[in-house]
Structure formats: structure tokens, C-alpha cells
Design a protein around this motif. Structure first.
Motif, PDB file in Angstrom:
ATOM      1  N   VAL C  62      49.144  53.845  49.444  1.00 12.17           N
ATOM      2  CA  VAL C  62      49.738  52.532  49.778  1.00 12.17           C
ATOM      3  C   VAL C  62      50.873  52.321  50.811  1.00 12.17           C
ATOM      4  N   SER C  63      51.431  53.240  51.321  1.00 10.08           N
ATOM      5  CA  SER C  63      52.387  52.891  52.272  1.00 10.08           C
ATOM      6  C   SER C  63      51.522  52.775  53.662  1.00 10.08           C
ATOM      7  N   TYR C  64      50.261  53.101  53.590  1.00 10.79           N
ATOM      8  CA  TYR C  64      49.404  52.857  54.859  1.00 10.79           C
ATOM      9  C   TYR C  64      48.395  51.529  54.653  1.00 10.79           C
ATOM     10  N   VAL C  65      48.334  51.312  53.668  1.00 13.35           N
ATOM     11  CA  VAL C  65      47.157  49.968  53.422  1.00 13.35           C
ATOM     12  C   VAL C  65      47.671  48.903  54.262  1.00 13.35           C
ATOM     13  N   ALA C  66      46.890  48.073  54.835  1.00 11.82           N
ATOM     14  CA  ALA C  66      47.085  46.756  55.443  1.00 11.82           C
ATOM     15  C   ALA C  66      47.737  45.801  54.515  1.00 11.82           C
ATOM     16  N   SER C  67      48.797  45.247  54.889  1.00 13.95           N
ATOM     17  CA  SER C  67      49.164  43.941  54.250  1.00 13.95           C
ATOM     18  C   SER C  67      47.988  42.841  53.847  1.00 13.95           C
ATOM     19  N   GLY C  68      47.801  42.727  52.528  1.00 14.49           N
ATOM     20  CA  GLY C  68      46.810  41.834  52.030  1.00 14.49           C
ATOM     21  C   GLY C  68      46.506  42.379  50.642  1.00 14.49           C
ATOM     22  N   VAL C  69      45.127  42.336  50.372  1.00 13.74           N
ATOM     23  CA  VAL C  69      44.974  42.288  49.039  1.00 13.74           C
ATOM     24  C   VAL C  69      44.394  43.917  48.736  1.00 13.74           C
ATOM     25  N   VAL C  70      45.101  44.387  47.654  1.00 13.31           N
ATOM     26  CA  VAL C  70      44.463  45.758  47.270  1.00 13.31           C
ATOM     27  C   VAL C  70      43.357  45.596  46.074  1.00 13.31           C
ATOM     28  N   LEU C  71      42.360  45.789  46.005  1.00 16.49           N
ATOM     29  CA  LEU C  71      41.504  45.848  44.910  1.00 16.49           C
ATOM     30  C   LEU C  71      41.330  47.307  44.453  1.00 16.49           C
ATOM     31  N   ALA C  72      41.558  47.404  43.129  1.00 15.96           N
ATOM     32  CA  ALA C  72      41.552  48.911  42.499  1.00 15.96           C
ATOM     33  C   ALA C  72      40.981  48.928  41.373  1.00 15.96           C
ATOM     34  N   VAL C  73      39.766  49.491  41.355  1.00 12.22           N
ATOM     35  CA  VAL C  73      38.964  49.453  39.967  1.00 12.22           C
ATOM     36  C   VAL C  73      38.619  50.801  39.479  1.00 12.22           C
ATOM     37  N   VAL C  74      39.199  51.299  38.458  1.00 12.88           N
ATOM     38  CA  VAL C  74      38.741  52.465  37.644  1.00 12.88           C
ATOM     39  C   VAL C  74      39.103  51.956  36.146  1.00 12.88           C
ATOM     40  N   ASP C  75      38.025  51.726  35.583  1.00 10.70           N
ATOM     41  CA  ASP C  75      38.246  50.787  34.294  1.00 10.70           C
ATOM     42  C   ASP C  75      37.435  51.057  33.266  1.00 10.70           C
ATOM     43  N   PRO C  76      37.698  52.321  32.699  1.00 11.28           N
ATOM     44  CA  PRO C  76      37.028  52.647  31.559  1.00 11.28           C
ATOM     45  C   PRO C  76      36.783  51.721  30.568  1.00 11.28           C
ATOM     46  N   GLY C  77      37.996  50.829  30.325  1.00 11.95           N
ATOM     47  CA  GLY C  77      37.927  49.825  29.276  1.00 11.95           C
ATOM     48  C   GLY C  77      37.110  48.418  29.679  1.00 11.95           C
ATOM     49  N   VAL C  78      36.449  48.586  30.624  1.00 15.20           N
ATOM     50  CA  VAL C  78      35.926  47.082  31.000  1.00 15.20           C
ATOM     51  C   VAL C  78      35.127  46.624  29.903  1.00 15.20           C
ATOM     52  N   GLY C  79      35.585  45.256  29.843  1.00 14.81           N
ATOM     53  CA  GLY C  79      34.561  44.505  28.549  1.00 14.81           C
ATOM     54  C   GLY C  79      35.458  44.480  27.371  1.00 14.81           C
ATOM     55  N   SER C  80      36.572  45.462  27.464  1.00 14.41           N
ATOM     56  CA  SER C  80      37.386  45.625  26.086  1.00 14.41           C
ATOM     57  C   SER C  80      38.554  44.677  26.288  1.00 14.41           C
ATOM     58  N   PRO C  81      39.466  44.562  25.317  1.00 13.11           N
ATOM     59  CA  PRO C  81      40.607  43.375  25.579  1.00 13.11           C
ATOM     60  C   PRO C  81      41.522  44.011  26.630  1.00 13.11           C
ATOM     61  N   ARG C  82      41.269  45.052  27.202  1.00 14.90           N
ATOM     62  CA  ARG C  82      42.311  45.257  28.190  1.00 14.90           C
ATOM     63  C   ARG C  82      42.436  44.288  29.278  1.00 14.90           C
ATOM     64  N   ARG C  83      43.652  44.088  29.823  1.00 12.19           N
ATOM     65  CA  ARG C  83      43.838  42.668  30.543  1.00 12.19           C
ATOM     66  C   ARG C  83      43.397  42.903  32.130  1.00 12.19           C
ATOM     67  N   ALA C  84      42.769  41.820  32.621  1.00 11.60           N
ATOM     68  CA  ALA C  84      42.576  42.271  34.175  1.00 11.60           C
ATOM     69  C   ALA C  84      43.745  41.191  34.845  1.00 11.60           C
ATOM     70  N   VAL C  85      44.283  41.841  35.935  1.00  6.71           N
ATOM     71  CA  VAL C  85      45.288  41.161  36.470  1.00  6.71           C
ATOM     72  C   VAL C  85      45.452  41.269  37.974  1.00  6.71           C
ATOM     73  N   ALA C  86      46.333  40.293  38.348  1.00  6.92           N
ATOM     74  CA  ALA C  86      46.666  40.398  39.946  1.00  6.92           C
ATOM     75  C   ALA C  86      48.299  40.427  39.921  1.00  6.92           C
ATOM     76  N   VAL C  87      48.808  40.894  40.792  1.00  9.44           N
ATOM     77  CA  VAL C  87      50.234  41.441  40.876  1.00  9.44           C
ATOM     78  C   VAL C  87      50.580  41.311  42.483  1.00  9.44           C
ATOM     79  N   GLU C  88      51.734  40.350  42.562  1.00  7.51           N
ATOM     80  CA  GLU C  88      52.008  40.284  43.929  1.00  7.51           C
ATOM     81  C   GLU C  88      53.135  41.220  44.081  1.00  7.51           C
ATOM     82  N   VAL C  89      53.195  41.543  45.447  1.00  5.54           N
ATOM     83  CA  VAL C  89      54.387  42.767  45.845  1.00  5.54           C
ATOM     84  C   VAL C  89      55.096  42.235  47.092  1.00  5.54           C
ATOM     85  N   ALA C  90      56.140  42.535  47.604  1.00  2.15           N
ATOM     86  CA  ALA C  90      56.705  42.184  48.927  1.00  2.15           C
ATOM     87  C   ALA C  90      56.746  40.594  49.065  1.00  2.15           C
TER      88      ALA C  90
END
Lengths: 301, 301, 301
Positions: C62-90
Motif C-alpha cells: 500500500v505505501s507504494y501503490v499509486a494514488s487513485g483507486v485500489v480495487l481488491a477482491v478476495v471475496d468468498p462471501g460473494v452474493g451473500s449479505p456481506r457488504r460491498a464498499v468503497a472507502v476514501e483515504v487521505a
């Protein structure tokens, strides 16, 4: 000083693999410094620490890579006193960046030889790092990006004599008693086994070449019956028919191949194994005369 | 003639793998010809020579690929007389480039069918090559790049009748004695086994479907007890509970799945294996009635 | 409303692998929505369903990724009621997009903590899909692309309290009887085994640290002799000499390493295994005093 973007692409080869985030981190670092720059992955699946395989892959690719920066990192000596270098070729149309461990040598020679060379000692163009084991991220990647931005080679550290760069080990075939002792330099994904022998070098042997495989394996204790074949040189896989064929591959070298199958699996050979080519006693006769191993040509799942 | 850039992206699928530098070299060639063009890798891990798996992958992806050029190379017949082609779809909004071996057929059909088609015989748009075994680098890649630059299809070679392109083999399920005989068309990374059967085709069977797996395996000599289950059709993995589930997957097809595990490992099945679906005798009853194999749902390391 | 491109890059991590076309399809979807946007692959080879490994990889990067959007998907609960989110930083310089299952937590914390957060409930920014099992293609990818195009977080769904995001499990070492009980958090491609212990935490133990490996393995039934070594802390692989070394790695953490070899293979350890560090009884003495296992340092083929 106003700088203009000098290079627009970085061709990137390494042994980092893609299982970890190494390659992604290097690309992120490059993107932050030189967002205009396109990174073209050559491969990152060079076997860990295999400088020789990396140098051969780079040599095969070099006449096709885009002009610009070539970033190559197979670097078992990272953090040791081995030098980090950048080397211009073709009057600065290209620059190679990587460790001075022989990895770059063959490709630089194929690109016309080294022009100016620099040891990457100026830390202004490096990243501060909490450890010294990831030079791709901290030294080579940033330097490649700064070169794309127009930083001159001379700013990156102490200029060095390009003649003193570590040479690569070019695996040349050798003649012995009228036979040519070559070796397998590359086993590709399909199991094709490229030799360090071109068709011109066996032209005297005639249309059909006697090929002896496995008489002396690279493994010290390997003892097994050599496989001997009389093979016609062909130009495509479908001309092989069944069994093993000797194909002029896409680099103009001779390769041991199986049509829709793996010669490496079929022959149980790998990178570095000896292959002896000589005049066939039955040059006019049929090919594939002594198939002694079972041929499985279906792809493995 | 002044040309304008016509396409801005090339979606690229192959069986080249990423272990060697094949993909990187093709991209380098494309970049030199059409630097404005973005290459989007679909996958390069199609099993070597597996035209059918490549055509299925391309068919799954095609409704999502960017308009522009699709470059697809699974080409066991490279160098043989098989044709190299480019085929327009959607009034030229897209062009498929690849071998005429059935690889492109399903995707072209799903994209609305073939418009103009050309056999890539004009070597002006190819690379000179020392061998004939790497058409991705020497023919398909350069042609894809020239198309992006605005070269018209008609300049690439002899126009051909698109009706004469080699059709793909679409694996359709068949009905037999009230049951639907389908097959596993795809095992994905997670071990989910997609069938060539959609939920509409089994709607008559009710909410719970009888699924018989392994009664006739693709391997000729395979003999083993078939696994029989009564499975409810669900819409996400967490609705499966323990054991095997029948999930409407992201392509709207039925897939055999395990929640956080591999159905392929669990059931010991693979691409091409037969799966028979029919009315369950206990359609109102509980699901997963006959779990006879041990369930391991932990991912393998 | 006129929108301006807000972000120019998406850094993408997943457990999709590259064997299937998953990653290519997500990139195609992103390209169609936000063609100006560069996608930088961090890695897609996170083990299937391994949220913890994904979160650690993201945290390292993370301290090396370009500023912008980080898309991360490891999602065993896909389709379940787990929430999908977007979170701002900095202050909005970056946005993380992914499932709310702990995957993002460590990286968000390292990026300065969560600012605004949204639950991705507005389907206007999703793709219509025939099934619910591929959120990367249908939800996360499109949302990431729309963010790059300038869509504000608040348009993507219901704003949520960032304090209620699922926390990650940070593997902290613990002290016990003067020893530090750490664990292997990462085995990289080269077999280096990163510990959740930094050099400062063992500074009291002196230059040479007693390291006990395998006394309690993560596998429940594992019983074997622990390996005990007295290891000097070094800064590069070549300083190890033969056998196992304790290296300050590129993230500033201690790693068990072998020079030009695999510590994981050598020690037969893996992610999650316990490593106990303590004061060495012979701190001034030679290192590597108790080599009891055979050392193979050649890379595997």
C-alpha cells in the motif's frame, strides 16, 4: 532544467513471479515517477536466481522489444557488492537497466554492443527503503522511470568502462570427431527444446541428421540409455508426423519438438542437457527410425 | 493515404502461457506498430493446443470485451496450411484475428455473426521471421496492430466467404429418456464446474434436481461409482451450505460448486465429464441427501 | 453535470488467478467505462478465498501503490449479505473498493485510516448480470471505473460509518517468558519466510538471536522436532553464508532466508507457522551452530 520525456516504454523481465506483489509494486513505483510510460512485461517467470535462463530469454526477445528502456532483474546477489548498472545501446535509442551479473550481456551484444555505461550509485534517484533486498523497487525501477523522464545516464552515478561489464556465458556448441555437441538452451511451455545449434551448422550432415540425446546429462550421476534418432529438418510442427522432430523454430534455431505434444516430456530432457548431432548413416532413409520410447502426444491436463 | 487510428484496444487470448516471453514479444511487436493501442490480456493460460477450451473462454468473455480488435491464438497447426484470418463483426465495430481452426467461431456467433472476412495472405503486414512457428509474433500480432492503425481488412489478403470459416464445436446438452445429458465445459480456478446447461432447461424438473456425476467419464477406461445427488438450485455460494451445490453462475449457467472449496476436487471431475440432470424423486425433500464422499472444503496450499 | 476524470489509475489485487479470463474481463469492463484509466496489477495469485493473505499482500504494497483507486477482491462471501464498499483515504487522494470482509482494513489503516465510506447499493453503477457470483465484473470493477471518471462516493450508495467496517486480523507477536512468539506471515516465491517481527523488537536479544521453528505448527496434528538456531541478523542474502539466515527484508521485517535457496523448503514451514525468538545463550559465538537438516540451496526446476 526543463526535461522532456525521452522514452515511452519499459520492457520488463524478472524472476519475481506473479504470485507475490513484487511486479505490481515495481510498476506502481514506475507509474508514480513516469506516468506517461508504458510497461511491457516480457516475462517474470524466470526460475528464481537463474541468471542464465534470464539472459537467454532477454536475448531471444531483444530484437523485438520496443526502443526505450529494458528493465531486467534476476539478481541473486541483491544487496551484495555486485554493481547495479544502466547501459546505453544504439546511440541511446535504448538503455538496459539491471544488475551487472551477466544477465544483460548477451542482449546488449545483440543490440549492437554497449555505449555509455553507469554504475547506479546516485541515491537521489533511488527510493528510501527499510531493507536492501528489493532493488527492483528501490533502485532499478525508479532509475528506469527517471530515464524515461529524460534524466541523463551521467546523472545516475559514476560512469564506468562498458568493457568492464561482466560478460554473459554464451553456450556455444563445439565440434568433436565430426559431430556437433550442442545443448538444450530452453524448454518452452509447450515442451519444445531449443538447441544452441542453427540449421547452417548442420548443413554438411545432409537432410537427415543423427541426433543423440541423453548420452551425457547435465546431472552428474545421470545414467541412462541415450536415445538416438535420424531426424529430417522441417519448418513446422505438422511436418513432423508422429514422434520427435527437428524443427527450425521461430528464432531460426533447431528445436526438438513433438507435434501437439511435449518433446521435453517425451525425451525426459531439460535445459542444459547435451544433444549430439552428426551425419546420419542412413541419410536418404526414412526418418524416426529408432523410436524406442512410447510417444504420448496429448497435452497434459 | 492518411490513416486515422481506428481501434484503440486489442483483447488478447492465447495458450502461450506467461512462463516464456511469447506474450511479451507479441505485445512489443504491437507496441512498435501501434503505440496508441492498449492490449488487454484475457488469459494466456489456455492449456497448450486446447482450441476448444480457448473457444469457450473467448465465448464467455466476448460480451464484455472492449469494442476493437480481439486477438486469439490457440494454434496447434501453426505453419501448416490452416488459414490465418481476420473477421469483422458488428459492422466493423470489432475484428477477430486468429487461426481459422474453430477457435473464433462461437465468439463471432455471439457477437452477431461474421461480416467481412479475409485470409491474411498479404505479407506486407507481417514480420519477416527466421522460422514459421510463431504466428502470433509474425502474423497475428502485426495484423492486429495494423488494423488498429486504420488498415482496412481488404488490404490484408484475399477476402473470403465468411460462411466457409471453420465452425466451432458447441457442446450442446441432449435429452434422453426425460433426462438432460450435459457436460462440464469449464473448471475454473476455484474448482467450480460450469455445465452446458442453463436453469431454464431444467425448470421442468422442479426446485430440486437429481444430478448424476461420473456415470460415463470422458476417459475411455474410467470406471467408478457415479455420485448421485438431489440438489436445489441456488444463486450464491453461501446458500449451498455444506457439500455440493448447483449454482446459477455469473454467466447464467448451472455450475457444480462447493462453498469456499473446489467441486472439481471434491467430485474428482474435470472438463468434458458427463453430468446427467433429471427430475428428483424427492423434489420436496431435503437437499444433499446422498453425500457419500468426504467433503474437504479448505483451500489447498 | 460535467465530470472530470478524477483518478488515472486502478491498482488491482485479487484471488482470481490468471488461468481463467476473470481478470481480463474485469479490465475490459473498466476499459469500456474509463478508457483513460491505467490498471496496475498487484497480484491475482492470492490463494483462493484467503482473505488474510490478501490483506497482508495489500498491506505490504500500500505505501507504494499509486494514488487513485485500489480495487481488491478476495471475496468468498460473494452474493451473500456481506457488504460491498468503497472507502476514501487521505482526504480522497485514494479510494479502496472491495468487499467488507477485513481484506481492506490493514491497508486502509496504513494509508492513514478511513475517511468517507459507502455501501455499494446503487445499482445504477453496476452491470446487469445473469448471476450473482462475479462481483468483480458486475459491481467492484464498474464502481472503480466510475470513481475514476469523477463519480462521487456519495452517489454509489448509502454512506456508512467507517468505524463499522469489519476490522482486519493483524497478526501481532506476543511475549512469553522473555521470548517473542511470532509467526510466518508470508512465504514469497523465493521461499523467504517473513515474520511479524521487526528488528527493533528483538534488539534486546543482542546481535545473535535464538530462533526456534516448528515447536508448534499451525497444522493441528503436526509433531516433529523443532529446529533451533542461533542466527545473526544481517541485511542481505549474501551475508548469510550457508544455511538459514535472519535477514532484515525489504519491508523492514525479519525474514528467515537461504542465500539463493528456499528457507520454506529447507525448514518445511509455511504461512502461519510459529517462530519463537529469544536471547541466545551463545550470543557472541558463531552463528548457525546447530544445523541438523541437510541444506539444499539449488533452485528447483
Amino acid at each position: 532544467m526543463l526535461m522532456t520525456n525521452k522514452y515511452s516504454s519499459i520492457s520488463f523481465l524478472s524472476d519475481y513471479g506473479t504470485r507475490d506483489e513484487f511486479v505490481g509494486v515495481v510498476k506502481s513505483v514506475i507509474y508514480e515517477i513516469a506516468p506517461h510510460c508504458r510497461v511491457i512485461d516480457l516475462t517474470h517467470e524466470i526460475e528464481p536466481f537463474d541468471v542464465r535462463a534470464g539472459s537467454l530469454s532477454l536475448a531471444r526477445a531483444v530484437s523485438y522489444v520496443a526502443s526505450g528502456v529494458v528493465l531486467a532483474v534476476v539478481d541473486p546477489g541483491v544487496g551484495s557488492p555486485r554493481r547495479a548498472v544502466a547501459v546505453e545501446v544504439a546511440d541511446g535509442k535504448g538503455v538496459f537497466v539491471g544488475p551487472d551479473n551477466g544477465l544483460l550481456a548477451m542482449a546488449i551484444a545483440l543490440a549492437g554492443g554497449a555505449g555509455r555505461a553507469v554504475c547506479l550509485t546516485n541515491t537521489d534517484y533511488h527510493l528510501d527503503a527499510p531493507g536492501e533486498t528489493f532493488a527492483g523497487r528501490d533502485i532499478f525501477g525508479p532509475v528506469a522511470a527517471h530515464l524515461c523522464n529524460g534524466v541523463d545516464l551521467s546523472e545516475l552515478g559514476e560512469m564506468i568502462d562498458p568493457a568492464l561489464l561482466l560478460p554473459g556465458v554464451v553456450p556455444l556448441p563445439r565440434e568433436e570427431k565430426g559431430a556437433l555437441h550442442g545443448e538444450v538452451t530452453w524448454v518452452d511451455r509447450f515442451g519444445n527444446c531449443q538447441l544452441n545449434v542453427g540449421p547452417d551448422e548442420v548443413a554438411d550432415f545432409g537432410d537427415v541428421v543423427r541426433v543423440e540425446i541423453g548420452s551425457l546429462m547435465s546431472g552428474a550421476s545421470a545414467t541412462r540409455e541415450p536415445v538416438v534418432r535420424a531426424l529430417k529438418i522441417v519448418r513446422s510442427y505438422d511436418q513432423i508426423g508422429s514422434g520427435i522432430g527437428l524443427v527450425i523454430d521461430s528464432y531460426g534455431m533447431l528445436s526438438l519438438c513433438v507435434d501437439r505434444g511435449s518433446a521435453a516430456t517425451e525425451l525426459q530432457i531439460g535445459q542444459g542437457d547435451l544433444v549430439v548431432l552428426s551425419r546420419s548413416s542412413d541419410s536418404a532413409a526414412q526418418t524416426n527410425i529408432s523410436i524406442t520410447t512410447a510417444v504420448k502426444i496429448s497435452p497434459t491436463r
